[in-house]
Structure formats: C-alpha cells, structure tokens
Design an enzyme around this catalytic site. Structure first.
Site, mmCIF file in Angstrom:
data_model
loop_
_atom_site.group_PDB
_atom_site.id
_atom_site.type_symbol
_atom_site.label_atom_id
_atom_site.label_comp_id
_atom_site.label_asym_id
_atom_site.label_seq_id
_atom_site.Cartn_x
_atom_site.Cartn_y
_atom_site.Cartn_z
ATOM 1 N N ASP A 60 1.110 -1.717 -0.115
ATOM 2 C CA ASP A 60 -0.407 -0.118 -0.035
ATOM 3 C C ASP A 60 0.940 1.356 0.056
ATOM 4 O O ASP A 60 1.662 0.961 -0.272
ATOM 5 C CB ASP A 60 -1.083 -0.349 1.452
ATOM 6 C CG ASP A 60 -0.795 -0.357 2.297
ATOM 7 O OD1 ASP A 60 0.814 -0.309 2.579
ATOM 8 O OD2 ASP A 60 -0.852 -0.423 3.032
ATOM 9 N N ASN A 92 -8.781 -1.924 12.772
ATOM 10 C CA ASN A 92 -10.331 -1.860 12.174
ATOM 11 C C ASN A 92 -10.312 -3.195 11.444
ATOM 12 O O ASN A 92 -11.264 -3.380 10.619
ATOM 13 C CB ASN A 92 -10.599 -0.594 12.124
ATOM 14 C CG ASN A 92 -9.649 -0.083 10.579
ATOM 15 O OD1 ASN A 92 -8.442 -1.069 10.849
ATOM 16 N ND2 ASN A 92 -10.293 0.541 10.080
ATOM 17 N N HIS A 113 -8.559 -4.080 8.947
ATOM 18 C CA HIS A 113 -7.874 -3.943 7.306
ATOM 19 C C HIS A 113 -6.575 -4.430 7.196
ATOM 20 O O HIS A 113 -6.242 -5.121 8.323
ATOM 21 C CB HIS A 113 -7.607 -2.332 7.377
ATOM 22 C CG HIS A 113 -6.583 -1.657 7.855
ATOM 23 N ND1 HIS A 113 -6.794 -0.156 7.724
ATOM 24 C CD2 HIS A 113 -4.888 -2.521 8.259
ATOM 25 C CE1 HIS A 113 -5.163 0.018 8.460
ATOM 26 N NE2 HIS A 113 -4.378 -1.381 8.550
ATOM 27 N N GLU A 157 -9.579 -1.165 4.309
ATOM 28 C CA GLU A 157 -10.504 -0.397 5.073
ATOM 29 C C GLU A 157 -11.787 -1.566 5.503
ATOM 30 O O GLU A 157 -12.445 -2.314 4.157
ATOM 31 C CB GLU A 157 -11.023 0.342 5.455
ATOM 32 C CG GLU A 157 -9.301 1.767 5.280
ATOM 33 C CD GLU A 157 -8.608 2.104 6.531
ATOM 34 O OE1 GLU A 157 -8.509 1.005 6.800
ATOM 35 O OE2 GLU A 157 -8.450 3.316 6.510
HETATM 36 P P1 PGA Z 1 0.447 -1.583 13.536
HETATM 37 O O1 PGA Z 1 0.159 -1.646 12.154
HETATM 38 O O2 PGA Z 1 2.047 -2.886 12.616
HETATM 39 O O3 PGA Z 1 1.232 -0.263 13.494
HETATM 40 O O4 PGA Z 1 0.037 -1.897 14.224
HETATM 41 C C1 PGA Z 1 -0.631 -2.795 11.346
HETATM 42 C C2 PGA Z 1 -1.489 -2.123 10.199
HETATM 43 O O5 PGA Z 1 -2.769 -0.662 10.489
HETATM 44 O O6 PGA Z 1 -1.965 -2.516 9.316
#
Ligand code: PGA
Length: 246
Positions: free
Chosen positions: A71, A140, A142, A147
């Site tokens: 992404d 969340n 994702h 999302e």
């Molecule tokens: P994080 O992010 O490793 O900072 O918890 C994970 C994500 O949002 O894909």
C-alpha cells in the site's frame, strides 16, 4: 465459500521478532527471486532488524529478492519520508541491499490514479504471482489499506483512509494533519492470490480484532476475515494478541 484453517504460530512476546524473522527467512531463501510484499507499521520493526542482521551474514540471499508495495500514501513527492516505499527502504530494503530495479512501487504523484492502480495489477500479472505477502493487522481489521467495507473481490485501487487508521498512524508523522487522506492499496482479491500470506500480530491491543478475524463471521466489515478463504495463510501472533482467541 470454501474456507481453510490458517497455520497458527504463537510465541512469547519476547520471541515474536526472532520467531517471525526465522520463519520469513526460511520462506524467502527457499524461493529463487521471490516477489515479496512487506508491511509498514510498528509490528514488523524488530523483525526487520533481525532480517538485516541475517543479511550481514549471508549477503547473497537478498540480491535476487523483488519487493512489491502493499500500500502507499497518495500525493507525496518521491523523497517524502512518509512514503511507505521509503519507510520499508530505510528499515529493510536499503540495508539488505535490494536494488531499486527490483522494487515494484506506486507512483504516489500519478495524475491518473485509476491508471496507476491498473499498472500495478498489470505488473503483478506479468511478474507475479506474489510469492509472499506479509501483512499487519489494523486495529479495525484492515489488511494493507483495505478498510472495513472493502469488497472481497476488490483489486488494486485508490482509497480514502478511515479516521481510525489516520489516527493510528498520526504518531509516526507528528499529528493526524500529516497523515494523507488517500492511499493506494493492493486489493483483497489481489492479496488473496499470493502463494503464501503471513499475518503478523502482536500486542494485547490487537487481541479483540484478532479474535474477530479468526473466529467471527467472515465479512467485508472485517477485511482480515478473507484470510480464512485463502489456502496458504500463516498467522504469527504473540501471546498477548492471541489471548482469548488462539
Ligand atoms: P501496526 O499497524 O503494525 O502499527 O499495528 C498494523 C496495520 O495497521 O496494518
């Protein structure tokens, strides 16, 4: 919908990085010129340090590795430190000696986002399949920047980031006002076609969403539940994140 049981590896918190690094190392060293999507975020940081150390002892391994962006924020200049391709570059690809020509990345400044997304799908068709997609799990649900509400058959596209995601990334860049509103992401269908997917999850703050991803209904409201429909998925979780669900 056909479902599969993911392979699950649970580690003590202090072993999470080393166990994950060893596991990923064994996959990438077994494939000739593997095409790998690496995530950004807090979760993989310790893992990248260990992978870079392994590079120092076995330099020949990385030269053939190919990287593909999972992404990317949209609208940032090529030298912007917030670009995920620069972030993964700093933490892993540069120190591990992955050459620029082996990196398939988004042009964040593309004038035609639809064409940019299609270009990425075309490159995967030509140079893929993705051998290994390493993913983090968003609070969340994702995966990459798919999302909640993303279609399971979605392809690579420009999306609008949710407020929760922008909030959770705010600390990296000194406030939510520095987090772009829009981003590219490989689609859920695109990711599901990877030959092997490894989801990395650590920390008690991820336990509820990991439980929903593994044990809740398979739904586009929790994008990570699509992983139960992909044939080769490994989840590496520390005990804190696995509490209650594993
Ligand atoms: P994080 O992010 O490793 O900072 O918890 C994970 C994500 O949002 O894909």
């Amino acid at each position: 919908m056909k479902t599969y049981k993911p392979e699950i590896i649970v580690t003590a918190s202090e072993d999470f990085a080393v166990t994950s690094a060893d596991y990923l190392w064994n996959i990438i060293t077994a494939i000739d010129r593997p095409l790998v999507a690496w995530p950004t975020g807090t979760t993989p940081l310790g893992i990248y340090k260990m992978l870079v150390e392994k590079y120092r002892s076995q330099k020949d391994v990385w030269g053939g590795m190919r990287y593909i962006s999972l992404d990317e924020y949209a609208g940032l200049a090529p030298d912007d430190e917030r670009l995920f391709q620069n972030w993964v570059g700093r933490e892993l690809l540069d120190p591990a000696g992955v050459p620029a020509e082996n990196r398939i990345t988004f042009n964040s400044m593309a004038e035609d986002p639809q064409a940019e997304a299609e270009k990425m799908e075309r490159r995967i068709a030509e140079e893929g399949p993705i051998d290994l997609a390493v993913l983090g799990l968003g609070g969340n649900g994702h995966i990459a920047f798919n999302e909640p509400g993303s279609a399971f058959d979605s392809l690579t596209r420009l999306i609008t980031l949710s407020e929760d995601t922008r909030e959770s990334n705010a600390d990296y860049w000194g406030g939510i006002e520095h987090v772009p509103q829009r981003a590219y992401t490989l689609g859920l269908k695109t990711l599901s076609a990877a030959k092997h997917i490894v989801l990395l999850v650590s920390g008690a703050h991820k336990s509820a969403i990991l439980d929903a991803a593994l044990n809740g209904p398979i739904t586009e409201n929790v994008p990570a539940t699509i992983l139960r429909t992909a044939p080769k998925v490994t989840i590496i979780s520390d005990e804190d994140a696995g509490e209650g669900s594993l």
